[in-house]
Design a protein around this motif. Structure first.
Motif, PDB file in Angstrom:
ATOM      1  N   THR A  74       0.834  -1.207   0.000  1.00  0.00           N
ATOM      2  CA  THR A  74       0.000   0.000   0.000  1.00  0.00           C
ATOM      3  C   THR A  74       0.861   1.246   0.000  1.00  0.00           C
ATOM      4  O   THR A  74       0.604   2.205  -0.747  1.00  0.00           O
TER       5      THR A  74
ATOM      6  N   GLY B  64       2.355   1.639  -3.365  1.00  0.00           N
ATOM      7  CA  GLY B  64       1.343   2.104  -4.294  1.00  0.00           C
ATOM      8  C   GLY B  64       1.064   3.589  -4.143  1.00  0.00           C
ATOM      9  O   GLY B  64       0.912   4.318  -5.139  1.00  0.00           O
TER      10      GLY B  64
ATOM     11  N   SER C 137       4.167   5.369  -5.595  1.00  0.00           N
ATOM     12  CA  SER C 137       4.245   5.218  -7.051  1.00  0.00           C
ATOM     13  C   SER C 137       3.140   6.004  -7.746  1.00  0.00           C
ATOM     14  O   SER C 137       3.381   6.668  -8.770  1.00  0.00           O
ATOM     15  N   GLY C 138       1.917   5.935  -7.223  1.00  0.00           N
ATOM     16  CA  GLY C 138       0.809   6.665  -7.822  1.00  0.00           C
ATOM     17  C   GLY C 138       1.012   8.161  -7.763  1.00  0.00           C
ATOM     18  O   GLY C 138       0.702   8.887  -8.724  1.00  0.00           O
TER      19      GLY C 138
ATOM     20  N   GLY D 230       3.028  -0.813  -9.295  1.00  0.00           N
ATOM     21  CA  GLY D 230       2.472   0.492  -8.960  1.00  0.00           C
ATOM     22  C   GLY D 230       2.762   1.524 -10.021  1.00  0.00           C
ATOM     23  O   GLY D 230       1.899   2.351 -10.347  1.00  0.00           O
TER      24      GLY D 230
ATOM     25  N   SER E 176      -0.362   2.698 -12.540  1.00  0.00           N
ATOM     26  CA  SER E 176      -0.806   4.078 -12.338  1.00  0.00           C
ATOM     27  C   SER E 176      -0.562   4.958 -13.556  1.00  0.00           C
ATOM     28  O   SER E 176      -1.339   5.870 -13.833  1.00  0.00           O
TER      29      SER E 176
ATOM     30  N   PRO F  98      -4.701  -1.212 -13.646  1.00  0.00           N
ATOM     31  CA  PRO F  98      -4.117  -1.919 -12.501  1.00  0.00           C
ATOM     32  C   PRO F  98      -3.953  -3.426 -12.688  1.00  0.00           C
ATOM     33  O   PRO F  98      -2.974  -4.002 -12.210  1.00  0.00           O
TER      34      PRO F  98
ATOM     35  N   ALA G 164      -0.298  -2.923  -4.769  1.00  0.00           N
ATOM     36  CA  ALA G 164       0.445  -1.741  -5.191  1.00  0.00           C
ATOM     37  C   ALA G 164      -0.122  -1.154  -6.479  1.00  0.00           C
ATOM     38  O   ALA G 164      -0.218   0.072  -6.626  1.00  0.00           O
ATOM     39  N   SER G 165      -0.513  -2.016  -7.419  1.00  0.00           N
ATOM     40  CA  SER G 165      -1.027  -1.533  -8.697  1.00  0.00           C
ATOM     41  C   SER G 165      -2.371  -0.836  -8.530  1.00  0.00           C
ATOM     42  O   SER G 165      -2.596   0.256  -9.073  1.00  0.00           O
TER      43      SER G 165
ATOM     44  N   GLY H 183      -1.816   2.338  -6.486  1.00  0.00           N
ATOM     45  CA  GLY H 183      -1.137   3.313  -7.324  1.00  0.00           C
ATOM     46  C   GLY H 183      -2.091   3.980  -8.309  1.00  0.00           C
ATOM     47  O   GLY H 183      -2.081   5.203  -8.479  1.00  0.00           O
TER      48      GLY H 183
END
Length: 425
Positions: A25, A28, A31-32, A155, A159, A164, A191-192, A195
């Protein structure tokens, strides 16, 4: 056996799951947010180049500046995605934290001056660098790093494109051809999705592509249509292989024959500018996703009749291979989207097949054939173009993956037969 005897291992498992989820998390979120900053800045520098066309003549200087910064401050950061994949297999000291700001700045400089590069490489490298920074800050064991790097890749990819599912699959599929990093799927998914949600929460909008709907863009499935898709997919794979080989050959040739390192980006930029002048347009400079000139060929127009010339795919292939091979920073994926969609536009006429479908298949298949990520390519198609074409997406991506050959887009991507099973832990 008493129930109490099961408590410690159960608690330990739950604790590991919770820690993994929290780390993914955090990666993510980082990265986002990084992708949101990057995409906002990318729109700004692209608009600035459109408003001031003379900026493209600064391309040689941009290449020299990028080279100097990486030589002076980059450490191993210049290796980009290849370094991240290497550290997944051999964690070692991790990925330099400076990779994130360096790739962000250098990609924006490349786009400001019109180098034909993408954006996925930037997001993936920022994600990997931030994931490594998290591992360092929390003093995690080196054995934890591979899954965190995979989460960083997920991520970043998820993003930057707003996809995702494809982001998570790309992250667990790309390190080793023919073997999924299944043990990392859980943090990659978190994470994806986090993100992507974070990037959208910052107010960043992603490029929209036409949905393929039954009864409109898609004809009934038939042997004839499947044969046309199969033939097109073989050509998509060959186009992907041509790009990979030309990209690597350009890099090797300049390193071998041009002793002065600062002269290499100047030569690449000079050829790019000369080709654009001979073509009489700048359609293939920069990202090529959109343009203020309605007559330009862009990634979005390739889905329309007359939206690309028969050779648009080749010009983009040449200019991107020259840009990346001579040292400009960015990524390969968005240019591969363009190459594939433009080639699909051309093949649709030759094969008498639905143009939006062939453009979408080329969009996916040239990318996933080059990266050897067919499952990620099919999921990307579902997320971008809708579920109706899922079967066609999967067929095209698998055939393209096969026809592209064994040359990897990323030099440290391994083959399953050369990798011990514990690498996918």
């Amino acid at each position: 056996m008493q129930d109490a005897d099961l408590a410690p291992p159960t608690n330990s498992l739950l604790r590991r799951i919770l820690v993994s989820a929290l780390l993914a998390t955090l990666i993510g979120l980082l990265s986002g947010s990084a992708s949101a900053l990057f995409l906002t800045a990318l729109d700004w520098v692209t608009a600035l180049r459109w408003a001031h066309p003379g900026l493209v003549y600064g391309m040689p200087l941009a290449g020299i500046l990028t080279l100097y910064v990486y030589q002076r401050f980059g450490a191993q950061s210049d290796r980009g995605n290849a370094l991240i994949l290497e550290k997944i297999h051999l964690p070692g000291g991790g990925v330099p934290r400076r990779m994130a700001p360096l790739i962000l700045a250098s990609t924006l400089i490349s786009h400001l001056c019109g180098a034909s590069v993408g954006r996925e490489g930037t997001a993936v490298q920022m994600g990997g660098s931030l994931a490594s920074a998290v591992a360092h800050a929390l003093r995690l064991a080196p054995s934890r790093l591979p899954h965190l790097l995979i989460a960083g890749i997920a991520g970043g990819f998820g993003s930057v494109f707003g996809t995702p599912l494809a982001g998570a699959m790309f992250a667990i599929e790309v390190p080793t051809r023919g073997r999924l990093q299944v043990a990392a799927a859980f943090p990659a998914l978190i994470a994806s999705f986090v993100g992507d949600a974070t990037c959208r929460a910052w107010g960043v909008a992603h490029t929209a592509y036409p949905l393929l709907e039954s009864g409109h863009s898609l004809p009934p499935t038939s042997l004839s249509l499947l044969a046309k898709i199969g033939l097109a997919a073989v050509l998509f794979g060959l186009a992907g292989a041509a790009f990979v080989k030309l990209h690597h050959a350009t890099q090797r040739s300049l390193q071998k024959h041009v002793a002065l390192s600062w002269l290499r980006p100047c030569i690449g930029a000079g050829i790019i500018l000369l080709l654009s002048h001979l073509l009489g347009n700048r359609d293939y400079l920069g990202l090529s996703v959109a343009s203020p000139n309605p007559a330009s060929v862009t990634l979005q127009t390739t889905f329309c009749a007359g939206g690309a010339t028969p050779w648009s795919w080749l010009w983009k292939l040449l200019l991107t291979a020259l840009s990346l091979g001579s040292g400009f920073k960015g990524g390969e994926v968005t240019p591969l989207f363009f190459i594939g969609a433009a080639l699909g536009n051309t093949l649709a006429t030759l094969l008498n097949a639905p143009l939006p479908l062939l453009a979408a298949l080329g969009f996916l298949a040239v990318f996933c054939g080059s990266a050897h990520t067919p499952i990620a390519g099919a999921l990307l198609g579902i997320e971008l173009f809708g579920t109706d074409g899922a079967l066609f997406f999967l067929i095209a991506c698998l055939v393209s993956h096969w026809s592209c050959g064994s040359t990897p887009l990323y030099s440290t991507q391994r083959r399953a037969e050369d990798t011990p099973h514990q690498a996918g832990r």
